[in-house]
Structure formats: structure tokens, C-alpha cells
Design a protein around this motif. Structure first.
Motif, PDB file in Angstrom:
ATOM      1  N   TYR A   1       0.832  -1.206   0.000  1.00  0.00           N
ATOM      2  CA  TYR A   1       0.000   0.000   0.000  1.00  0.00           C
ATOM      3  C   TYR A   1       0.866   1.254   0.000  1.00  0.00           C
TER       4      TYR A   1
ATOM      5  N   TRP B   1       2.197   2.056  -3.421  1.00  0.00           N
ATOM      6  CA  TRP B   1       1.101   2.639  -4.211  1.00  0.00           C
ATOM      7  C   TRP B   1       0.922   4.112  -3.883  1.00  0.00           C
TER       8      TRP B   1
ATOM      9  N   TYR C   1       1.306   5.018   8.426  1.00  0.00           N
ATOM     10  CA  TYR C   1       0.549   3.810   8.090  1.00  0.00           C
ATOM     11  C   TYR C   1       1.327   2.553   8.487  1.00  0.00           C
TER      12      TYR C   1
ATOM     13  N   GLN D   1      -0.001  14.347  11.659  1.00  0.00           N
ATOM     14  CA  GLN D   1      -1.383  14.609  11.247  1.00  0.00           C
ATOM     15  C   GLN D   1      -1.535  15.805  10.315  1.00  0.00           C
TER      16      GLN D   1
ATOM     17  N   LEU E   1      -1.254  14.520   6.830  1.00  0.00           N
ATOM     18  CA  LEU E   1      -2.076  13.389   6.394  1.00  0.00           C
ATOM     19  C   LEU E   1      -2.842  13.669   5.109  1.00  0.00           C
ATOM     20  N   VAL E   2      -3.567  14.781   5.072  1.00  0.00           N
ATOM     21  CA  VAL E   2      -4.418  15.036   3.915  1.00  0.00           C
ATOM     22  C   VAL E   2      -3.577  15.260   2.669  1.00  0.00           C
TER      23      VAL E   2
ATOM     24  N   LEU F   1      -2.057  11.963   1.388  1.00  0.00           N
ATOM     25  CA  LEU F   1      -2.929  10.938   0.828  1.00  0.00           C
ATOM     26  C   LEU F   1      -3.562  11.364  -0.488  1.00  0.00           C
ATOM     27  N   THR F   2      -3.285  12.591  -0.917  1.00  0.00           N
ATOM     28  CA  THR F   2      -3.889  13.076  -2.145  1.00  0.00           C
ATOM     29  C   THR F   2      -3.563  12.158  -3.310  1.00  0.00           C
TER      30      THR F   2
ATOM     31  N   GLY G   1      -3.148   9.711  -6.104  1.00  0.00           N
ATOM     32  CA  GLY G   1      -3.654   9.658  -7.466  1.00  0.00           C
ATOM     33  C   GLY G   1      -4.524  10.856  -7.819  1.00  0.00           C
ATOM     34  N   GLY G   2      -5.159  11.451  -6.831  1.00  0.00           N
ATOM     35  CA  GLY G   2      -6.112  12.510  -7.072  1.00  0.00           C
ATOM     36  C   GLY G   2      -5.552  13.713  -7.803  1.00  0.00           C
ATOM     37  N   THR G   3      -4.396  14.194  -7.358  1.00  0.00           N
ATOM     38  CA  THR G   3      -3.827  15.376  -7.983  1.00  0.00           C
ATOM     39  C   THR G   3      -3.446  15.118  -9.417  1.00  0.00           C
TER      40      THR G   3
END
Lengths: 293, 328
Positions: free
Chosen positions: A169, A172, A218, A279, A282-283, A286-287, A289-291
Motif C-alpha cells: 500500500y 502505491w 501507516y 497529522q 495526512l491530507v 494521501l492526495t 492519485g487525485g492530484t
């Protein structure tokens, strides 16, 4: 291209159109969020509260604890049990997994993100595939392999196993994050005479810190909380990790919930510390693939 | 040495015989392979090789009594033998069949958990993506369940859901007699789904929040100027923009939930039968009885794996077709 982190900041600064709607709905919004946050936090707060009760049935009569809260459970757990040894084992295994796991996941993720070599698609699919293996298939063969390699009951054996669960993971995730870093930076590094690994290590890794910290978080959490493998591959009591040690409490003390609660709180503290450090990232991390879109 | 950085030059690999291509690829990309090697080695040793052994075991009659082991200085060799498809036939069609009920419950469990976790995660992500006061605080509190190890939080839930625990005391205040969440078959299932959603929402929320922040603001503004309502903007801008993230987290969610060992095992142990999903059922065959039935357990595991592989390939094909449809 800006990273997601920068986007967050500009967004917060810009005033939104349609402010009137916000004032009318903000009360319900805050209400809903407060309820959700309460549900999220309640079990954790509850167990911390129960850990202050002196009797093992206090969880059935929570009001009793309020009258005489005590730290006696913590004293007992720390002084009279193997807790310190187990904690040390867990820290060694979790940190070992984090360092090794993030390192190899990042180097593989970088290679897949930047170089179009034969088999990269297969590799990513294999990573996904390894997430599908049920514990039951691997347990017996893995036990034999560990025994043959002399890795049973050792830290390194457990670290290896945890790497295999967390690394796919992470690779990825990091591949996605590396995709958001402009390729120009690599080219500049190559012109300056850096090897591909040098480019990765000196230029890209520092830029990818949000992604790396999420991967580290993670991996750490995965290793810190794993139960099934640890309880079958760590055989002697002074090699137990906390997850295994906690299970022995139930039989040993005949379900003395108050000691278990105190131990749980002590176990949660290191994880919460790691969480607090990462923290903010974190956001953004984790972005992935999105960007890329 | 040349290393192709992702870009124009890399696509021009000439079409030659496979052997040529491998050699060409090796000259050009040995560095990339070297960087992947550690992961491949670890996965090969810890997952690949045991998997092959596990597949082999599922075609034998291995139990804890005939598998080779070392007791002190004595080494007892393997004595199990090849039995072909007997285990699979027994599991799928045997009398007193256990597999199909467990499979149906596993599917119901996976669908319920993933749908609800995704919906709640999305709602929270959308709310947290607006500029509201104390956003950072809410975000931190909502992620907290992820930060605490599962075996700790599930222990907390066991205290809360116990017969005289917090939930039932709360219900008693409302003059409702709560069910025994940890032993009544139906209540167990509700409790399991609830606790799993509680554990899974933070991951969904954070991933989707990342995805939301990657959607260009201009799209929303343009839609707003064209007079789209909030709901229309959500359906026509937000959801399509989230598709790459959504498809990944839903796939991972399905895989992880289907194989969710910790929640069921730590909440109920291996005693209550109806709430066991396939993975914990396989584990029960494995450790929960004497002699431990390795072969059947491995066979159930392989069946789980095959189901997930089939699901994943269908899902990926469906995604690919949908994407092309959207682009064309």
C-alpha cells in the motif's frame, strides 16, 4: 503544478462567495460535526476513564469511578508485569518496520513513478494482489519458512512479515505522490550528474516529505496493532509484543478489565504521539492519485 | 548510462522480438529494477512462496497431526498426502454446509460496511473541505480512531457494548432494553458492522479530503456562476472529480473489509458462529479446533483469494470501460 498542501493554504485565505448561506447553515453543520467527533472520540475517552477505576467491575458502574479515581492500575501494570519488556519489543519491531518498509516502498514507488520499465504495471497489480491474501493461507507455510530461516521468535522475522503487509500500500501511495512532483526536478538533478538513486535520495525524497510521513504513519500503525502473526511467531514471553502480551492478561488475571484498560491507554500513547507528529501532513500526503487526475 | 525519465523519449521503445525487448529493457532500465528489487524479494519470500505452498496444502489432507514439526531434538517428517479436489468439494457441497452461509454473510458485511463507510467518509470530507471554524480540531478528532491500534479500540468497544456497558445503560435511560450486542446473533452483526465503520471512516475521510482538495476551485466557481445548485455542483463537479480517488478507496475498502480479521476476531473470538466471515471461519478451522485442519483452512483461504481476484479484475475492467466512455 502546486502540491495539495499549497492549495489548502490559498483556499483558506480566499473569501468564499455566498457568505449568507454559511451563517444560516453553520449551526447545523457544527452540530453534526460535534456529534460525529464525539462518536469518534468516545470509546478512547471511555477506556481512559475506566482505567481510573480500582475494581474490575467498575465499567458496569461508571459513576463509582468519579468518586474515587485512582492511578493504581497503571502502577500495577508497569511495576508487576512484563509490560516494559513488551513495550520495548513493540517499539523495536514497529520502528524497524517503519524504517525498512518506508525505505524500500519509496525506492520502488519512485522507480515505478519515473521509469517506464518492463513489468511496472504487473508490479503495481501484484502489490494490489498481496492485499487480498487471507492470514489463514499463509500461516502454516510462513511458519515453516520462518523456522527454516531461524527467524521464529526474532524481531527481524516479524519485521519482515510486517513489511510484506504494509509495503504494497505504501508503494502505491508514494508512487501517486511522486507523480505530483514535476519531472523537471529529476532532469535538473541528472544534468548536475546525480545518479537516479542520488536524484531520488537528495532531491525527491525531501520534497515528498508529506507522502513519506503518511507512509511512515501507516506502516507504524500496522506494525503496532498487528495481532495474528505476532501471537503465533513470537513464542517466548520476553519476545512478546504488546498485542500478544495484552491477550495473556485476560487469562492471567481472569479478565481484570481495569488492568486491561490501563494497559490499553499506555499502548495508545506512542501511537497517538506518532499520529500527532504526522497529522498535519495526512491530507496532503494521501492526495496521491487525485492530484494526477 | 541513460535512464529514461517519464516523458517523450520513453514511449519510443521499438517493437522487436520479446527477447530483444527484454535485453533492451534491461540495458536501459536495470536501475529501475534494482530499486524495486528489495520489495520484490520481501514479497516473494513472505507472500509468493508461502502462497504456492498454501495452494499445495489445500490439495492435501494436512492437519496439525501429520505436518512435520520439530519437538526438542526429534524431527517428525511430513506424512500428509495428495487428495486432489476433495477439500474443495467437501467445502462447497459437503453435508452440514458451513461455507455458503458464511459467504453470504461475508458479502452482506462487505457491501454494508463499504457503502456506509464511503457515504459517511464522503459527507465528512465535503463538510471539512469548507472553511468552517475549528476545522483543524474537528479533523484531528475525527481521524483519531485510526491512530489508536485496533486491538485497543475494539477492546474499548467490548466494554461499551457489554451487557451492562455504556450503550445499554444509555438505552435503559430511554426505557429501552438493549439486546446483548456481543452474543445475540442479529445484534452481533449490527455491532460488527458499526464497529468496522467506526474503524474505517477516518481512512475514507482523509483520502477523499485529499481528492476534494485536488479538484480545481475554478470548476466550482464556473458551475456556481452558471446557476447550478449546491446539489447539482456536488453531482456534476465533485463526484466526477473524485472518481480516481473513489475508485481506489472503494477497491481497497472492499478488499480490506472482505479480509477484515481483527474486528470480528477481537470482538467475538471464534465462538459465535453466525457472525464469522470467511477469513475468521478459515482461521477457526485452523486454530479453533483439534486436530487443526490446515488443508481445509487453506482451501477456504484460496477460495477467498479467488473471489477477490475475480472481483478486482471485473471492477478494473468496468472502470476502464467507464473512463473511456466518459472521455469519448
Amino acid at each position: 503544478m502546486t502540491t495539495a498542501h499549497a492549495t489548502t493554504r490559498t483556499r483558506a485565505a480566499a473569501p468564499r462567495p455566498g457568505t449568507r448561506r454559511r451563517t444560516s447553515s453553520s449551526l447545523t453543520l457544527h452540530g453534526a460535526l460535534t456529534v460525529m467527533a464525539f462518536i469518534a472520540v468516545f470509546p478512547i475517552v471511555w477506556i481512559a476513564y475506566i482505567s481510573l477505576g480500582g475494581d474490575k467491575f467498575d465499567y458496569q458502574h461508571p459513576a463509582r469511578i468519579l468518586n474515587h479515581p485512582t492511578l493504581a492500575n497503571y502502577g500495577h501494570v508497569i511495576q508487576d508485569t512484563n509490560f516494559a519488556t513488551w513495550m520495548l519489543n513493540s517499539v523495536i519491531v514497529a520502528l524497524g518496520t517503519t524504517v525498512i518498509g518506508v525505505l524500500i516502498a519509496a525506492s520502488a514507488g519512485y522507480a515505478v513513478s519515473r521509469m517506464r520499465f518492463l513489468g511496472r504495471g504487473t508490479l503495481m497489480y501484484t502489490f494490489l494482489l498481496t492485499q487480498m491474501f487471507p492470514v489463514a493461507v499463509l500461516m502454516v507455510p510462513l511458519y515453516k519458512i520462518m523456522a527454516n530461516l531461524g527467524l521464529l521468535d526474532t524481531y527481524s522475522g516479524l519485521i519482515l512479515i510486517y513489511c510484506s503487509t504494509a509495503v504494497p500500500y505504501c508503494a502505491w501511495l508514494l508512487k501517486g505522490y511522486f507523480d505530483t512532483i514535476p519531472v523537471d526536478i529529476d532532469e535538473a538533478g541528472r544534468i548536475d550528474g546525480l545518479s537516479p538513486f542520488g536524484t531520488f535520495w537528495r532531491l525527491i525524497a525531501p520534497l515528498a516529505r508529506p507522502g513519506l510521513s503518511v507512509a511512515a504513519f501507516y506502516t507504524f500503525i500496522t506494525a503496532w496493532g498487528e495481532v495474528a502473526y505476532a501471537s503465533h511467531f513470537m513464542l517466548s514471553e520476553d519476545q512478546y509484543t504488546l498485542a500478544v502480551g495484552l491477550q495473556t492478561y485476560v487469562s492471567q488475571f481472569n479478565s481484570q478489565w481495569n488492568y486491561m484498560a490501563a494497559t490499553s491507554v499506555l499502548i495508545a500513547i506512542p501511537a497517538a504521539l506518532v499520529f500527532y507528529v504526522v497529522q498535519k501532513h495526512l491530507v496532503a500526503g494521501l492526495t496521491s492519485g487525485g492530484t494526477k487526475g | 548510462m541513460t535512464v529514461a525519465v517519464q516523458g517523450e523519449t520513453a514511449r519510443t521503445t521499438p517493437r522487436k522480438s520479446p527477447l530483444h525487448r527484454i535485453k533492451y529493457s534491461y540495458d536501459r532500465y536495470w536501475y529501475a529494477w534494482a530499486m524495486c528489487l528489495p520489495v520484490v524479494l520481501v514479497l516473494g519470500a513472505i507472500v509468493g512462496y508461502p502462497l504456492i505452498q498454501g495452494i499445495y496444502l489445500s490439495f492435501t489432507d494436512a492437519t496439525s497431526q501429520n505436518v512435520g514439526r520439530t519437538i526438542g531434538a526429534n524431527h517428525i517428517p511430513d506424512t500428509y498426502s495428495w487428495v486432489g479436489l476433495t477439500n474443495y468439494v467437501g467445502i462447497l457441497t459437503g453435508a452440514n454446509n458451513q461455507f455458503w452461509p458464511h459467504l453470504f454473510w461475508t458479502i452482506a458485511w462487505t457491501v454494508a460496511c463499504v457503502v456506509l463507510t464511503y457515504a459517511i467518509g464522503l459527507a465528512l470530507a465535503v463538510v471539512l473541505n469548507r472553511d468552517i471554524r475549528a476545522r483543524g480540531l474537528y479533523r484531528m478528532l475525527l481521524i483519531l480512531p485510526w491512530a489508536v491500534p485496533t486491538f485497543v479500540t475494539i477492546f474499548a468497544w467490548r466494554l461499551i457494548l457489554a451487557d451492562d456497558g455504556a450503550v445499554n445503560q444509555l438505552l435503559a435511560l430511554l426505557h429501552i432494553t438493549g439486546p446483548s450486542w456481543l452474543s445475540d446473533p442479529l445484534a452481533q452483526k449490527v455491532a460488527a458492522v458499526g464497529v468496522n465503520i467506526w474503524c474505517g471512516v477516518p481512512f475514507m475521510m482523509v483520502s477523499l479530503l485529499g481528492g476534494l482538495q485536488a479538484i480545481p476551485r475554478e470548476l466550482h466557481e464556473a458551475a456556481e456562476m452558471d446557476g447550478a445548485t449546491a446539489w447539482q455542483r456536488f453531482v456534476n463537479v465533485t463526484l466526477p472529480g473524485l472518481r480516481p480517488v473513489s475508485s481506489t478507496v472503494i477497491l481497497l475498502g472492499v478488499i480490506w473489509t472482505f479480509n477484515q480479521f481483527n474486528v470480528i476476531f477481537l470482538l467475538f473470538g471464534t465462538n459465535s458462529d453466525s457472525v464469522q466471515i470467511l477469513v475468521t471461519y478459515a482461521y477457526k478451522l485452523f486454530f479453533g479446533q483439534q486436530p487443526q485442519d490446515y488443508a481445509s483452512s487453506a482451501a477456504v483461504g484460496i477460495l477467498c483469494l479467488s473471489l477477490l481476484v475475480v472481483f478486482t479484475s471485473v471492477y478494473r475492467r468496468w472502470l476502464k470501460r467507464n473512463d473511456e466512455g466518459a472521455l469519448a
